[in-house]
Design a protein around this motif. Structure first.
Motif, PDB file in Angstrom:
ATOM      1  N   GLN A 164      39.530  33.770   8.526  1.00 66.58           N
ATOM      2  CA  GLN A 164      40.500  34.026   9.597  1.00 66.58           C
ATOM      3  C   GLN A 164      41.782  33.273   9.245  1.00 66.58           C
ATOM      4  N   CYS A 165      42.930  33.944   9.320  1.00 69.85           N
ATOM      5  CA  CYS A 165      44.185  33.296   8.953  1.00 69.85           C
ATOM      6  C   CYS A 165      44.516  32.186   9.961  1.00 69.85           C
ATOM      7  N   PRO A 166      44.726  30.926   9.482  1.00 71.66           N
ATOM      8  CA  PRO A 166      45.023  29.816  10.400  1.00 71.66           C
ATOM      9  C   PRO A 166      46.371  29.986  11.098  1.00 71.66           C
ATOM     10  N   SER A 167      47.208  30.847  10.538  1.00 66.69           N
ATOM     11  CA  SER A 167      48.525  31.004  11.122  1.00 66.69           C
ATOM     12  C   SER A 167      48.583  32.153  12.135  1.00 66.69           C
ATOM     13  N   CYS A 168      48.151  33.366  11.712  1.00 66.83           N
ATOM     14  CA  CYS A 168      48.266  34.501  12.646  1.00 66.83           C
ATOM     15  C   CYS A 168      46.917  34.867  13.289  1.00 66.83           C
ATOM     16  N   HIS A 169      45.846  34.194  12.857  1.00 61.83           N
ATOM     17  CA  HIS A 169      44.502  34.367  13.438  1.00 61.83           C
ATOM     18  C   HIS A 169      43.885  35.754  13.234  1.00 61.83           C
TER      19      HIS A 169
ATOM     20  N   ASN B 242      49.181  39.671   6.343  1.00 63.96           N
ATOM     21  CA  ASN B 242      49.794  39.970   7.639  1.00 63.96           C
ATOM     22  C   ASN B 242      51.018  39.118   7.928  1.00 63.96           C
ATOM     23  N   CYS B 243      50.902  37.776   7.695  1.00 60.02           N
ATOM     24  CA  CYS B 243      52.024  36.918   8.101  1.00 60.02           C
ATOM     25  C   CYS B 243      52.635  36.134   6.942  1.00 60.02           C
ATOM     26  N   GLY B 244      52.056  36.230   5.748  1.00 59.20           N
ATOM     27  CA  GLY B 244      52.645  35.545   4.604  1.00 59.20           C
ATOM     28  C   GLY B 244      52.175  34.113   4.422  1.00 59.20           C
TER      29      GLY B 244
HETATM   30 ZN   LIG Z   1      48.316  35.366   8.788  1.00 62.64          ZN
END
Ligand SMILES: [Zn+2]
Length: 381
Positions: free
Chosen positions: A362-367, A351-353
């Protein structure tokens, strides 16, 4: 709720000020009563969702003087930051109607100009800033340049820069130099263009862009000596641009019949580390003036320290001519490629790279959930 909080900010400050004043004149309770009445009124407006009326009330009852003006400015800046430019403009304009010391008027005008810029009312912003320009404040000049870079009015910016004798701020020096470079790009005569570029360098001797443009002109005029000088200056002011000048610099040395000098320059320059473009050139000259084996050794060592695809291609080119055994070469390549892979992330977020070497549900950047997956592509798994 946030609305309430920051609208109450000036109230608190105003209250503190009035209380301070009342402690001196304890018998003066009329003011206090008036304050509470207006305070309650504005709170009511606020709770009814009538934000404009609440602001009106607040700015009216907060008597403007040198001790409360900061509160007004904070409130207006909060509005500006929230994108409510008309409210910020309203408060700043209200402040300008008050009798204030010159220094404060200038401060408010600077803020009002910033409101106009944010609101896209560039004409008003320009006239507001120009009113306070005679104070020769670098902050004001920077704001005007920020405005002219939006409207791309480089010549107007230069006229403003010329009103101040010397610039101290590094950021302002940089902007000012780029105004001269932008203006230089618009001029048709090479002589005039070069004059603007020299002025840019006088303001900011670290201006890579002006140095590069002057080097280009010198190369065009076959003045390799001067081109070389400008290019070497770039290496001094900002090594990070070195990859961009490697070819031109080599071209200058070749045309000056100084290839060996270039090789010696690269040798002396190799500490601290050369950028990849220069390292590849250095390998080329090691091969020319020493041996292919030495060049290969240099490239292998360099790649072990910093894996790099471009340098890797050079290594393969050199390997074609070297007298190394096939097994030895394959082993070198295996080590290099695995070192390169070690620098690559095992997972990335679709999703966010976001890159990582561990799995996250869960992505720590885009959640987003379940978006961090094993990497794909050239170095994927
Ligand atoms: Zn992400």
């Amino acid at each position: 709720m946030l609305e309430l909080l920051f609208l109450l900010l000036p109230v608190a400050a105003g209250y503190g000020w009035i209380m301070g004043r009342n402690s001196i004149r304890n018998d003066d309770v009329a003011n206090q009563r008036k304050f509470y009445k207006q305070y309650t009124q504005s709170l009511n407006f606020l709770l009814d969702g009538q934000k404009d009326e609440a602001i009106e009330q607040l700015i009216n009852f907060l008597e403007v003087n040198s001790s409360t003006i900061e509160t007004h400015l904070v409130l207006a800046n909060l509005f500006r930051r929230r994108g409510e430019f008309d409210r910020a403009i309203k408060i700043h304009s209200f402040l300008l109607q008050q009798v204030l010391p010159d220094e404060l008027i200038n401060k408010v005008k600077l803020e009002l100009g910033r409101d106009y810029v944010k609101a896209g009312i560039y004409g008003h912003a320009e006239s507001t800033f120009l009113e306070i320009l005679p104070n020769k404040n670098e902050e004001v000049v920077q704001e005007i340049l920020n405005l002219y870079q939006i409207t791309k009015e480089w010549k107007k910016g230069i006229d403003v820069i010329q009103t101040i004798k010397s610039i101290h701020s590094t950021d302002l020096k940089k902007s000012a130099a780029h105004f001269y470079c932008e203006y230089a790009d618009l001029l048709s005569s090479q002589y005039k263009t070069e004059a603007q570029l020299h002025t840019a360098l006088k303001i900011d001797p670290q201006c890579t862009r002006a140095l590069l443009a002057l080097a280009d002109f010198s190369i065009k005029n076959a003045d390799y000596k001067s081109a070389k000088k400008h290019l070497l200056q770039i290496l001094e002011v900002d090594k990070e641009f070195s990859a961009d000048i490697a070819d031109q610099l080599e071209h200058c040395y070749i045309n000056l019949n100084e290839e060996y000098v270039f090789y010696e320059f690269l040798k002396s320059y190799s500490q601290p580390k050369l950028c990849v473009a220069f390292a590849i050139k250095y390998a080329k000259y090691i091969e020319k003036f020493e041996s292919t084996e030495n060049a290969l050794q240099y490239m292998t060592q360099m790649l072990q320290d910093t894996p790099n695809i471009r340098a890797f291609i050079k290594l393969l080119e050199l390997s074609k001519d070297a007298a190394r055994s096939k097994t030895e070469l394959v082993e070198t390549i295996r080590v290099l490629v695995s070192n390169y892979l070690k620098t690559k992330a095992l997972y990335n977020c679709r999703n966010c790279g976001f890159n990582s070497n561990q799995r996250y549900w869960q992505c720590p950047s885009c959640h987003k959930w379940e978006c961090v997956k094993p990497s794909k592509g050239l170095d994927g798994r």
